[in-house]
Design an enzyme around this catalytic site. Structure first.
Site, PDB file in Angstrom:
ATOM      1  N   GLU A 109       0.800  -1.233   0.000  1.00 29.38           N
ATOM      2  CA  GLU A 109       0.000   0.000   0.000  1.00 29.38           C
ATOM      3  C   GLU A 109       0.827   1.274   0.000  1.00 29.38           C
ATOM      4  O   GLU A 109       0.303   2.336  -0.252  1.00 29.38           O
ATOM      5  CB  GLU A 109      -1.011   0.013   1.150  1.00 29.38           C
ATOM      6  CG  GLU A 109      -0.451  -0.082   2.544  1.00 29.38           C
ATOM      7  CD  GLU A 109      -0.571  -1.508   3.082  1.00 29.38           C
ATOM      8  OE1 GLU A 109      -0.369  -2.464   2.292  1.00 29.38           O
ATOM      9  OE2 GLU A 109      -0.861  -1.662   4.280  1.00 29.38           O
ATOM     10  N   ASN A 110       2.126   1.170   0.269  1.00 21.88           N
ATOM     11  CA  ASN A 110       2.946   2.379   0.143  1.00 21.88           C
ATOM     12  C   ASN A 110       3.367   2.635  -1.300  1.00 21.88           C
ATOM     13  O   ASN A 110       4.219   3.489  -1.540  1.00 21.88           O
ATOM     14  CB  ASN A 110       4.145   2.335   1.094  1.00 21.88           C
ATOM     15  CG  ASN A 110       4.970   1.094   0.968  1.00 21.88           C
ATOM     16  OD1 ASN A 110       4.446  -0.011   0.782  1.00 21.88           O
ATOM     17  ND2 ASN A 110       6.274   1.240   1.043  1.00 21.88           N
TER      18      ASN A 110
END
Lengths: 225, 216
Positions: free
Chosen positions: A49-50
């Site tokens: 998700e980064n």
């Protein structure tokens, strides 16, 4: 206290829930171990998700790049076909329903498929991260967790007593003893380890659940502890 | 018009006490550490800081926290720095916790002229308490407000003279969104290259979002 063998047993079984070609986000804890057990002939595309798709395995210590990390801030590598994107795009992928599956840990799961995974009552918790978006958005939410807490208390309950991550979003629950499916607020046992009876399972599972007519008995001897 | 070039120390002249600041980065990756260090050295205080994390103990924004200059922190995961919990328990800072996807979307909305938006994330949880909820097509959604800032401090890999930006791997994270959502954007870059040398197809942040460039 659970052994590494139990944690790996859960991860190995959770990996069988993935399908060839899936876009998958693996949460922290036991879910990160799932990557070790994906069938070698499967193409699974890992998202973090980064801001990356096609996450590769941990690099050797001499090729660690501090600006190439996963959501647990651990070093990762880049597979051919990788892409990077900002956090807004990354969460559009998640919340927008573009992930086929997520494997995520849990503090508690309810019989309706509610998940509690981020906070404990009475303790100041100043971190929620991406779990709420992940669980709301992924097409299939596979919870991979130990059946009991490390103190031996039940985690699979009639209703969660801890603050919720999301309501009725869990699709599959994998523990060292069993696999449950959730549909329309109902929990169904689909697989039980051969090392315990249904009565023994019910004794450690306060949640109410049905038993699938095609219940599978699986060999999970590494789960006995 | 070329972006203004300053040193990290000179760039602090654009910041005022009491400002709302956005600071990029996930963990310490993509944090403009030189700019944060320069900010710590000023006498400026009373900031509302919008950032995914508040550094780690004694690193990055952790330094600004430990010198008592953060009034309020808005972000998603402060667990990486136990000092945030301590300061919160002692009543020294206010904390607003948002799910990370809501945080990103609030930044994007802030830079896009959208005052608020509905998201399914957090519906039915404690983080939706006190927020307006509405049902669309049978599903519950939470109304979340956009985030904006006076100044953003961001990290990019390369800029050209105009301020067009490209980023490096997972250090991109929140930086492009914050550049859009602030009145003034100060960018720490590894390198400034001549106009015309960045591939226009590779530019992530167009120069109109960038005001000041600082080389790291």
């Amino acid at each position: 206290m659970y052994t590494q063998e139990v944690r790996h047993s859960i991860a190995r079984r959770a990996a069988q829930e993935l399908r060839d070609g899936d876009i998958v986000n693996l949460g922290i804890g036991i879910p990160t171990l799932v990557n070790n057990y994906i069938p070698s002939d499967f193409n699974i595309h890992l998202h973090t998700e980064n801001g990356m798709l096609e996450v590769g395995p941990s690099p050797s210590p001499d090729s660690v790049d501090p600006n190439l990390i996963n959501a647990s801030r651990q070093p990762i590598s880049e597979l051919p076909g990788a892409s990077y994107f900002d956090s807004g795009m990354s969460f559009s992928i998640m919340r927008g329903g573009h992930l086929d599956a997520t494997v995520i840990g849990a503090l508690q799961v309810s019989q309706a498929g509610d998940l509690a995974s981020w906070a404990v009552p009475g303790r100041t918790v100043l971190g929620v991260g991406g779990a709420m978006d992940l669980v709301v958005g992924a097409k299939r939410v596979i919870v991979a967790t130990t059946h009991l807490t490390k103190d031996g208390n039940p985690k699979i309950l009639p209703s969660c007593t801890y603050p919720l991550t999301a309501k009725q979003e869990v699709d599959v629950l994998v523990t060292e003893h069993a696999v449950f499916h959730f549909s329309e607020g109902q929990m169904t046992l689909v697989e039980i380890g051969e090392h315990l009876t249904l009565e023994e399972l019910k004794a450690i599972t306060p949640a109410g659940f049905g038993v699938h007519p095609g219940l599978t008995v699986a060999k999970r001897k590494e789960a006995i502890h | 018009m070329p972006a203004i070039r300053k040193t990290a120390e000179e760039a602090m002249e654009y910041i005022r006490s009491g400002n709302t600041l956005m600071v990029g980065g996930f963990g310490l990756s993509g944090v403009p550490l030189k700019l944060v260090d320069a900010l710590v050295k000023t006498d400026l205080t009373d900031f509302t800081v919008i950032s995914n994390n508040i550094g780690t103990p004694g690193q990055g924004l952790g330094k600004l926290l430990n010198t008592g200059r953060i009034k309020k922190a808005v972000g998603t995961y402060f667990t990486t720095n136990p000092d945030v919990g301590t300061a919160y328990q002692q009543g020294k800072i206010e904390v607003e916790l948002l799910p990370q996807g809501t945080f990103c979307e609030a930044l994007r909305a802030g830079g896009s002229g959208i005052p608020a938006f509905y998201t399914p994330t957090a519906a039915g949880t404690e983080l939706a308490a006190g927020k307006e909820q509405r049902v669309f097509d049978g599903q519950s959604y939470v109304l979340e407000k956009a985030l904006k800032a006076d100044v953003s401090l961001i990290k990019a890999h390369k800029a050209d003279d105009l301020g067009n930006l490209v980023y490096y791997k997972t250090a991109r994270n929140f930086n492009p969104l914050m550049a859009m959502a602030s009145d003034l954007t100060i960018v720490e870059v590894d390198e400034i290259v001549p106009k015309g040398t960045l591939d226009p197809e590779a530019v992530i942040t167009p120069h109109l979002f960038v005001d000041i460039l600082v080389t790291g």
